[in-house]
Design a protein around this motif. Structure first.
Motif, short mmCIF file in Angstrom:
data_model
loop_
_atom_site.label_atom_id
_atom_site.label_comp_id
_atom_site.label_asym_id
_atom_site.label_seq_id
_atom_site.Cartn_x
_atom_site.Cartn_y
_atom_site.Cartn_z
N ASP A 152 -0.73 2.64 8.89
CA ASP A 152 -1.92 2.70 9.57
C ASP A 152 -2.02 1.41 10.62
N ILE A 210 5.13 -8.62 -0.15
CA ILE A 210 3.89 -9.57 -0.02
C ILE A 210 2.69 -8.73 0.01
N GLU A 211 1.96 -8.97 -1.09
CA GLU A 211 0.64 -8.13 -1.37
C GLU A 211 -0.38 -8.94 -2.14
N PRO A 212 -1.45 -9.30 -1.63
CA PRO A 212 -2.39 -10.07 -2.10
C PRO A 212 -3.15 -9.36 -3.38
N THR A 224 -2.55 8.94 8.83
CA THR A 224 -2.84 9.33 7.33
C THR A 224 -1.60 8.87 6.42
N GLY A 225 -1.83 9.06 5.07
CA GLY A 225 -0.75 9.08 4.17
C GLY A 225 0.40 10.27 4.35
N ALA A 226 -0.29 11.21 5.11
CA ALA A 226 0.70 12.50 5.27
C ALA A 226 1.64 12.05 6.44
N GLN A 247 -6.78 6.52 -1.49
CA GLN A 247 -8.02 6.53 -0.65
C GLN A 247 -8.29 7.92 -0.41
N PHE A 287 -4.85 -10.83 11.32
CA PHE A 287 -3.69 -11.56 11.42
C PHE A 287 -2.56 -10.80 12.00
N GLY A 347 0.76 -1.11 0.05
CA GLY A 347 -0.08 0.02 -0.04
C GLY A 347 0.74 1.21 0.15
N ASN A 348 0.43 2.30 0.43
CA ASN A 348 1.10 3.64 0.54
C ASN A 348 2.41 3.43 1.08
N ALA A 349 2.50 2.79 2.39
CA ALA A 349 3.75 2.85 3.48
C ALA A 349 4.62 1.70 2.72
N LYS A 353 -5.12 19.73 -2.63
CA LYS A 353 -5.81 18.44 -2.30
C LYS A 353 -6.33 17.79 -3.56
N ILE A 401 2.69 8.94 6.95
CA ILE A 401 3.52 8.01 6.35
C ILE A 401 4.68 8.49 5.54
N LYS A 441 -15.31 15.84 6.85
CA LYS A 441 -14.90 16.61 5.82
C LYS A 441 -16.10 16.43 4.76
N VAL A 478 -0.01 -12.67 3.83
CA VAL A 478 0.50 -13.13 5.15
C VAL A 478 -0.63 -13.34 6.28
C1 LIG Z 1 -12.20 8.21 2.93
C2 LIG Z 1 -10.64 8.18 3.18
C3 LIG Z 1 -9.72 9.65 3.17
C4 LIG Z 1 -8.66 9.67 3.42
N1 LIG Z 1 -7.97 10.72 3.41
C5 LIG Z 1 -6.81 11.23 3.66
C6 LIG Z 1 -6.19 12.49 3.26
O1 LIG Z 1 -6.85 13.31 3.01
N2 LIG Z 1 -4.82 12.71 3.40
C7 LIG Z 1 -4.03 11.52 3.98
O2 LIG Z 1 -2.88 11.71 4.17
N3 LIG Z 1 -4.55 10.30 4.25
C8 LIG Z 1 -5.93 10.05 3.95
N4 LIG Z 1 -6.51 8.94 4.22
C9 LIG Z 1 -5.74 7.93 4.89
C10 LIG Z 1 -4.63 7.03 3.88
O3 LIG Z 1 -5.19 6.70 2.79
C11 LIG Z 1 -3.89 6.02 4.57
O4 LIG Z 1 -3.55 6.70 5.79
C12 LIG Z 1 -3.01 5.08 4.03
O5 LIG Z 1 -3.42 4.71 2.55
C13 LIG Z 1 -2.44 3.99 4.82
O6 LIG Z 1 -1.53 3.37 4.15
P1 LIG Z 1 -0.86 2.04 4.51
O7 LIG Z 1 0.24 1.65 3.57
O8 LIG Z 1 -0.56 1.81 5.92
O9 LIG Z 1 -2.25 1.12 4.12
P2 LIG Z 1 -3.14 0.96 2.76
O10 LIG Z 1 -2.47 1.85 1.73
O11 LIG Z 1 -4.24 0.55 3.02
O12 LIG Z 1 -2.18 -0.73 2.40
C14 LIG Z 1 -2.11 -1.60 3.01
C15 LIG Z 1 -2.04 -2.79 2.04
O13 LIG Z 1 -1.61 -3.83 2.63
C16 LIG Z 1 -2.36 -5.20 1.91
N5 LIG Z 1 -2.52 -6.07 2.96
C17 LIG Z 1 -3.69 -6.40 3.84
N6 LIG Z 1 -3.68 -7.31 4.32
C18 LIG Z 1 -2.52 -8.03 4.01
C19 LIG Z 1 -1.86 -9.23 4.10
N7 LIG Z 1 -2.59 -10.10 5.05
N8 LIG Z 1 -0.61 -9.56 3.61
C20 LIG Z 1 0.07 -8.60 2.91
N9 LIG Z 1 -0.57 -7.98 2.45
C21 LIG Z 1 -1.90 -7.06 3.04
C22 LIG Z 1 -3.70 -4.52 1.36
O14 LIG Z 1 -3.98 -5.23 0.26
C23 LIG Z 1 -2.87 -2.81 1.04
O15 LIG Z 1 -2.52 -3.10 -0.49
C24 LIG Z 1 -7.70 8.69 3.69
C25 LIG Z 1 -8.21 7.29 3.84
C26 LIG Z 1 -9.77 7.26 3.56
C27 LIG Z 1 -10.24 5.86 3.55
#
Ligand SMILES: Cc1cc2nc3c(=O)[nH]c(=O)nc-3n(C[C@H](O)[C@H](O)[C@H](O)COP(=O)(O)OP(=O)(O)OC[C@H]3O[C@@H](n4cnc5c(N)ncnc54)[C@H](O)[C@@H]3O)c2cc1C
Length: 401
Positions: free
Chosen positions: A302, A35-37, A311-313, A44, A266, A13-15, A384, A315, A168, A79
């Motif tokens: 997250d 590892i990403e399914p 947030t993505g910010a 988002q 998990f 994902g993002n991180a 934005k 990250i 929002k 995983v």
């Molecule tokens: C409606 C909404 C509005 C938002 N607005 C903002 C904003 O304005 N500004 C901002 O900064 N952030 C915003 N965010 C938050 C931002 O999108 C998240 O904080 C960010 O995407 C988190 O990144 P991440 O990599 O932790 O998780 P994600 O980007 O969600 O990625 C997680 C990844 O892990 C994978 N995964 C899950 N389970 C497994 C497993 N068992 N094994 C291997 N991989 C797995 C998933 O498939 C996914 O690809 C918003 C989110 C939403 C839903």
């Protein structure tokens, strides 16, 4: 079949993608697997704009394959369990992979089932949520076609990804209804498990003004527990003056609800989870992002128990820290990089105006720009709407910002 990697990343994902890209920029010879399914990757943060009718949902979805950085291997699996004592994870397919360093970044889990009836009625009966790719466009259908009545917006009592997203959309809806000339006929309620509108007082003051201008009725410390789509009633619990839990109900004509959230199961059920956190997040040092008990494990995004806003910010500031610390660990050096809890929440207060709330662990504003960011501005809306999506796909996921 290769079963050992120098750096194994869980979640593309993002991180996960940002970290993989930045690691490879630092050293092309690193042996990394992700590892990403999922075949798809989602931007988002734009789902709020989709719900407000100013962004095409299809532009928030891209192929995961296009963003796996060159030099990293993609293991298309999920995983299932962790064996940290053996430096190993086991996937749903049954295959186990070992690592020198593990980076855990599988995001957060949406616990729809914790609100009775929610999942069953989601996307129909005027019940929507910007937290689901499939349903965010329905939010816009409801806002656009609303002719007055009771509009309910909910926010759970758990931390959620982007703490601003539950409200929002409410400000944008009110602005749309004002311009349509029907706001006087709209009875807007915000039912929130939190105690305040926003945790940083400088920004909360601005939002209090927006709430008041739109005559939004707030219900704080109120936890949504059930949505009956057929009857169009939302049920929520609050406490009376004596501290007794009281069940309340509210009939609605449209409802935007947000599910409670927690670490993916998990993770929650693994030795990596913080035993003192009922939501099961990965236990990390909040500054180095290193696991508190397993030194060759790091986490970001997250899924961690770092008390920052999810947030993505956040990250964007965590990833360089994690990357630097992973490289230090591999080189046998002391971990020197520290994350200060920086996060940002871009809150549109009306169409064309946005307040960019930036802050750190101490809830102190950390403004990037040389003006008062607590004042909503057109320039921040442009950021934005146009600049951040471009940065995400072209610079952040590719490890260049
Ligand atoms: C409606 C909404 C509005 C938002 N607005 C903002 C904003 O304005 N500004 C901002 O900064 N952030 C915003 N965010 C938050 C931002 O999108 C998240 O904080 C960010 O995407 C988190 O990144 P991440 O990599 O932790 O998780 P994600 O980007 O969600 O990625 C997680 C990844 O892990 C994978 N995964 C899950 N389970 C497994 C497993 N068992 N094994 C291997 N991989 C797995 C998933 O498939 C996914 O690809 C918003 C989110 C939403 C839903």
């Amino acid at each position: 079949m290769k079963l050992h990697y120098q750096i194994l990343i869980i979640g593309g994902g993002n991180a996960g993608l940002s970290a993989a890209s930045q690691l490879l920029h630092k050293n092309r010879n690193l042996d990394i697997a992700i590892i990403e399914p999922s075949e798809k990757h989602y931007y988002q943060p734009a789902w709020t704009l989709v719900g407000a009718g100013v962004y095409d949902i299809n532009n928030t979805e891209r192929k995961e394959a296009d963003f796996i950085p060159r030099g990293a291997e993609w293991i298309k699996d999920a995983v299932a369990t962790f064996q940290p004592e053996q430096n190993q994870v086991t996937c749903a397919s049954g295959t186990a992979y070992s690592y020198d360093v593990l980076l855990v970044a599988p995001g957060i889990q949406l616990d729809w089932q914790k609100i009775k009836g929610f999942k069953e009625t989601l996307g129909k009966n005027n019940v929507t949520s910007n937290y689901a790719f499939d349903v965010a466009p329905y939010t816009w259908e409801l806002i656009k076609n609303f002719e007055g009545g009771t509009a309910v917006f909910t926010n759970p009592s758990t931390p959620v990804k982007c703490g601003g997203a539950p409200h929002k959309i409410m400000y944008l809806a009110c602005d749309y209804w004002r311009k349509k000339g029907i706001l006087d006929k709209c009875d807007v309620h915000y039912i929130s498990g939190a105690g305040v509108i926003f945790g940083v007082k400088e920004y909360a003051a601005t939002l209090a003004g927006i709430v008041s201008r739109n005559r939004i009725k707030t219900h704080f410390a109120s936890n949504t527990v059930e949505i009956d789509g057929g009857k169009q009633v939302v049920y929520y619990e609050s406490k009376d003056a004596e501290g007794n839990v009281v069940r309340n109900d509210m009939k609605f004509d449209m409802c935007h609800a947000v599910p409670p959230q927690s670490a993916p199961d998990f993770v929650k059920n693994s030795p990596l989870a913080d035993a003192n956190n009922p939501l099961g997040y990965v236990e990390v040092d909040k500054n180095t992002m290193q696991h508190s008990r397993f030194p060759n494990i790091f986490a970001c995004g997250d899924c961690t128990n770092a008390p920052c806003s999810k947030t993505g910010a956040a990250i964007r500031k965590q990833v360089p820290v994690v990357v630097k610390n992973i490289l230090s660990m591999l080189a046998g050096k002391r971990l020197s990089a520290q994350y200060d809890g920086y996060s940002a929440c871009p809150i549109p207060t009306e169409y064309g105006k946005l307040m960019l709330a930036e802050f750190d662990y101490s809830n102190t504003p950390k403004m990037t720009f040389p003006f008062n960011q607590a004042i909503p501005r057109w320039t921040m809306w442009i950021l934005k709407r146009y600049i951040l999506p471009w940065l995400y796909w072209n610079r952040i996921l590719t490890g260049r910002a």
